[in-house]
Scaffold this active site. Structure first.
Site, PDB file in Angstrom:
ATOM      1  N   ASP A 286       0.869  -1.186   0.000  1.00 55.21           N
ATOM      2  CA  ASP A 286       0.000   0.000   0.000  1.00 55.21           C
ATOM      3  C   ASP A 286       0.900   1.229   0.000  1.00 55.21           C
ATOM      4  O   ASP A 286       2.112   1.132   0.272  1.00 55.21           O
ATOM      5  CB  ASP A 286      -0.885  -0.012   1.266  1.00 55.21           C
ATOM      6  CG  ASP A 286      -2.025   1.009   1.199  1.00 55.21           C
ATOM      7  OD1 ASP A 286      -2.254   1.623   0.134  1.00 55.21           O
ATOM      8  OD2 ASP A 286      -2.694   1.194   2.238  1.00 55.21           O
ATOM      9  N   PHE A 455      -4.999   4.183   0.597  1.00 53.97           N
ATOM     10  CA  PHE A 455      -6.030   3.266   0.099  1.00 53.97           C
ATOM     11  C   PHE A 455      -5.691   2.617  -1.241  1.00 53.97           C
ATOM     12  O   PHE A 455      -6.558   2.469  -2.096  1.00 53.97           O
ATOM     13  CB  PHE A 455      -7.390   3.980   0.002  1.00 53.97           C
ATOM     14  CG  PHE A 455      -7.685   4.979   1.094  1.00 53.97           C
ATOM     15  CD1 PHE A 455      -7.507   4.640   2.430  1.00 53.97           C
ATOM     16  CD2 PHE A 455      -8.148   6.259   0.817  1.00 53.97           C
ATOM     17  CE1 PHE A 455      -7.780   5.546   3.452  1.00 53.97           C
ATOM     18  CE2 PHE A 455      -8.431   7.176   1.815  1.00 53.97           C
ATOM     19  CZ  PHE A 455      -8.240   6.822   3.142  1.00 53.97           C
ATOM     20  N   HIS A 456      -4.433   2.198  -1.398  1.00 57.20           N
ATOM     21  CA  HIS A 456      -4.004   1.649  -2.675  1.00 57.20           C
ATOM     22  C   HIS A 456      -3.583   0.178  -2.567  1.00 57.20           C
ATOM     23  O   HIS A 456      -2.633  -0.248  -3.230  1.00 57.20           O
ATOM     24  CB  HIS A 456      -2.849   2.488  -3.226  1.00 57.20           C
ATOM     25  CG  HIS A 456      -3.243   3.880  -3.614  1.00 57.20           C
ATOM     26  ND1 HIS A 456      -2.333   4.853  -3.963  1.00 57.20           N
ATOM     27  CD2 HIS A 456      -4.467   4.466  -3.732  1.00 57.20           C
ATOM     28  CE1 HIS A 456      -2.977   5.982  -4.272  1.00 57.20           C
ATOM     29  NE2 HIS A 456      -4.273   5.767  -4.127  1.00 57.20           N
ATOM     30  N   ALA A 457      -4.267  -0.614  -1.776  1.00 57.72           N
ATOM     31  CA  ALA A 457      -3.858  -2.006  -1.533  1.00 57.72           C
ATOM     32  C   ALA A 457      -3.717  -2.806  -2.826  1.00 57.72           C
ATOM     33  O   ALA A 457      -4.522  -2.665  -3.747  1.00 57.72           O
ATOM     34  CB  ALA A 457      -4.893  -2.685  -0.636  1.00 57.72           C
TER      35      ALA A 457
END
Ligand SMILES: Cc1cc2nc3c(=O)[nH]c(=O)nc-3n(C[C@H](O)[C@H](O)[C@H](O)COP(=O)(O)OP(=O)(O)OC[C@H]3O[C@@H](n4cnc5c(N)ncnc54)[C@H](O)[C@@H]3O)c2cc1C
Length: 529
Positions: A286, A455-457
């Site tokens: 992330d 919020f970039h999993a």
């Protein structure tokens, strides 16, 4: 019984369903746990924060993060048609060329993915070497025109950085305005762009409010899925393939619930093991964001948005504060000389964005932060229980690798230097949360105390370990994963565009057609530093 069953109508799943159903001879069922995307807050860009912790959100949190003072970090995820593309902040950034090249997967280099970026795109700037028109996905200039957005870019230039007119063009480095996945000032999710126009096809069925619990595997082959809608159990069979597009947290969760995962964990939880695959759920990545929030007294931040004039302007012209997506401008920097690509991205929003976006803004403010683009730390997603409706155990391990913290210290310093420039003077009366000093030790403390997810999993069913380069789950027939989980390493940028390109390519891999030619999409060569 359908030919293809796709689980998850998010950024990826909506694209794959729309592309596969272009062939009238195949039948496609797209299953979504959440509802239709009718709520106005989904379509009005400035309202994205109002979707947090609602019925449109999976509402995850990490477990206590060991290197962030045991804080639990909020992880919103869209649970609605369009998935997280219905709840995100709409920034359109593809990533850096070397991200794709370094994956080292046959067919996935930047050059080979370019035709898929272009096939999706309908760019307001027109066609060029790097952009295309006529695709389903609207890519547009922002229409909110908040003065703080330009002031931020000017301040970065005053601090010595260059301007960049197109982060998806020849070079990623520099500062400028983001292009957005919006059409006429409204959100353009993959549900709006791809799914809505395909809905009238007789060969595409979309099942909403149906949460899949398991993939059914018989004799080593995926033959369908089972799940529930309220108290009703629903089983849907697939003649050709099951495709998981449930996102970086839920795709590995579904594989594990189906018995495909680390045997030791599955056995301990009483899940019958179909395939011992220790990498399912590992390699979680992330981008951590270090929030720099500056307060001021100019009454122009997004907290003033939403008055009758703004509503009128939004409805009549598709312009103004209600079209604000969050980060309108930003930029990419390298924290050290000699690295091959930017490792920090600034995202600047004309609002007080505190407490992962959950805090109510108390003052007018500009918030920006470096989002750390090339983390070495890795986390995991693991079943907590065998109950498919229970949240999985998510641990990101942000800053487990000390060198990630060193990079973040440098990037935070760069951000504070930008704040001191003349162009930002009117907007930096005081800092909302600030480090005690700019010493390494104080900046490290500050980061551990305030860093959160942007919020970039990605990465939990990675190509090369869980799926092959055609996205087929290794060791199980007729089962693919296609979403952010298949990225071996997370792209340097906001991942939605890359996820959409992955989905475009997945559709071609599934239907067995060759990639479109780059030239046909209006592009011959693509050089990006
Ligand atoms: C607040 C926020 C802001 C962001 N801003 C940006 C941005 O500005 N730009 C950008 O590029 N990226 C942004 N991102 C990230 C980006 O949106 C995601 O990386 C991307 O949408 C992920 O796509 P996906 O297809 O992997 O997953 P998703 O889009 O999350 O899709 C997964 C879908 O599967 C469904 N699903 C899950 N489990 C099940 C199940 N068991 N049964 C049935 N359905 C299921 C989900 O409900 C969802 O619809 C942001 C993310 C968030 C949360």
């Amino acid at each position: 019984m359908y030919d293809y069953v796709i689980v998850g109508a998010g950024s990826a799943g909506s694209v794959i369903a729309a592309r596969l159903s272009e062939d009238p001879d195949v039948t496609v069922c797209l299953i979504e746990a959440g509802p239709a995307d009718a709520a106005e807050n989904i379509h009005v860009p400035a309202a994205f924060g109002k979707l947090f912790r609602t019925r449109y959100d999976w509402d995850y949190d990490t477990h206590e993060e060991p290197f962030l003072g045991r804080r639990r970090i909020y992880l919103p995820r869209g649970r609605v048609l369009g998935g997280t593309s219905s709840t995100n902040t709409m920034v359109y950034v593809r990533g850096n060329r070397i991200d794709f090249d370094e994956w080292g997967q046959p067919g996935w280099s930047y050059g080979e993915l370019m035709p898929y970026f272009l096939r999706s795109e309908d760019n307001e700037r027109g066609a060029s070497e790097y952009h295309a028109v006529g695709g389903p996905l609207a890519v547009s200039e922002g229409r909110a025109n908040n003065p703080m957005a330009e002031a931020f870019v000017e301040a970065a230039v005053q601090a010595g950085y260059r301007r960049n007119e197109d982060f998806n063009g020849a070079e990623q480095d520099g500062f400028g305005f983001f292009q957005l996945t919006q059409r006429d000032g409204r959100r353009c999710s993959t549900a709006t762009a791809f799914l809505a126009p395909a809905l009238e096809r007789g060969n595409l069925v979309v099942e909403t409010n149906l949460q899949v619990h398991r993939v059914l595997v018989e004799n080593g082959r995926a033959v369908g899925v089972t799940g529930s809608r309220l108290d009703e159990t629903v089983t849907i069979r697939a003649a050709r393939e099951v495709i998981l597009s449930a996102g970086a947290y839920n795709s590995p969760q579904l594989l594990q619930l189906s018995g495909i995962g680390p045997a030791q964990l599955l056995t301990a939880l009483g899940v019958p093991v179909v395939l011992d695959q220790p990498m399912v759920g590992q390699n979680l990545q992330d981008h951590a964001l270090i929030p720099l929030v500056y307060k001021h007294s100019q009454p122009i931040s997004m907290i003033s948005a939403g008055g009758p004039e703004d509503v009128e302007q939004f409805l009549n012209e598709g312009r103004g504060p209600l079209t604000a997506n969050g980060p309108q401008s930003g930029g990419f920097i390298r924290t050290r000389d000699g690295i091959p690509a930017p490792d920090a991205e600034f995202l600047a929003a004309p609002v007080m964005f505190a407490d992962s976006g959950l805090g109510t803004p108390t003052d007018h403010a500009i918030s920006y932060g470096p989002s750390m683009l090339a983390p070495r730390s890795r986390g995991s997603v693991m079943l907590a229980l065998d109950d498919p409706t229970a949240k999985p155990k998510i641990m990101h391990n942000y800053f487990a690798d000390e060198s990630d913290l060193d990079d973040a210290v440098e990037a935070t310093r760069a951000g504070m230097r930008i704040a001191r420039q003349a162009a930002l003077k009117p907007y930096t009366d005081g800092q909302h949360q600030q480090p005690a000093s700019e010493s390494d030790a104080d900046l490290r403390d500050f980061i551990r105390h305030y860093a959160h997810s942007i919020f970039h999993a990605a990465g939990t069913c990675a190509m090369g370990s869980v799926v092959d380069a055609e996205l087929r789950v290794l060791g199980v027939e007729s089962l693919r994963v296609a979403d952010a989980s298949v990225m071996p390493t997370l792209v340097r940028g906001n991942p939605n565009a890359a996820v959409i390109a992955i989905a475009e390519k997945a559709a071609d891999l599934i239907r067995g057609v060759a990639a479109p030619s780059t030239a046909a999409a209006g592009s011959a060569s693509h050089h990006q530093a």
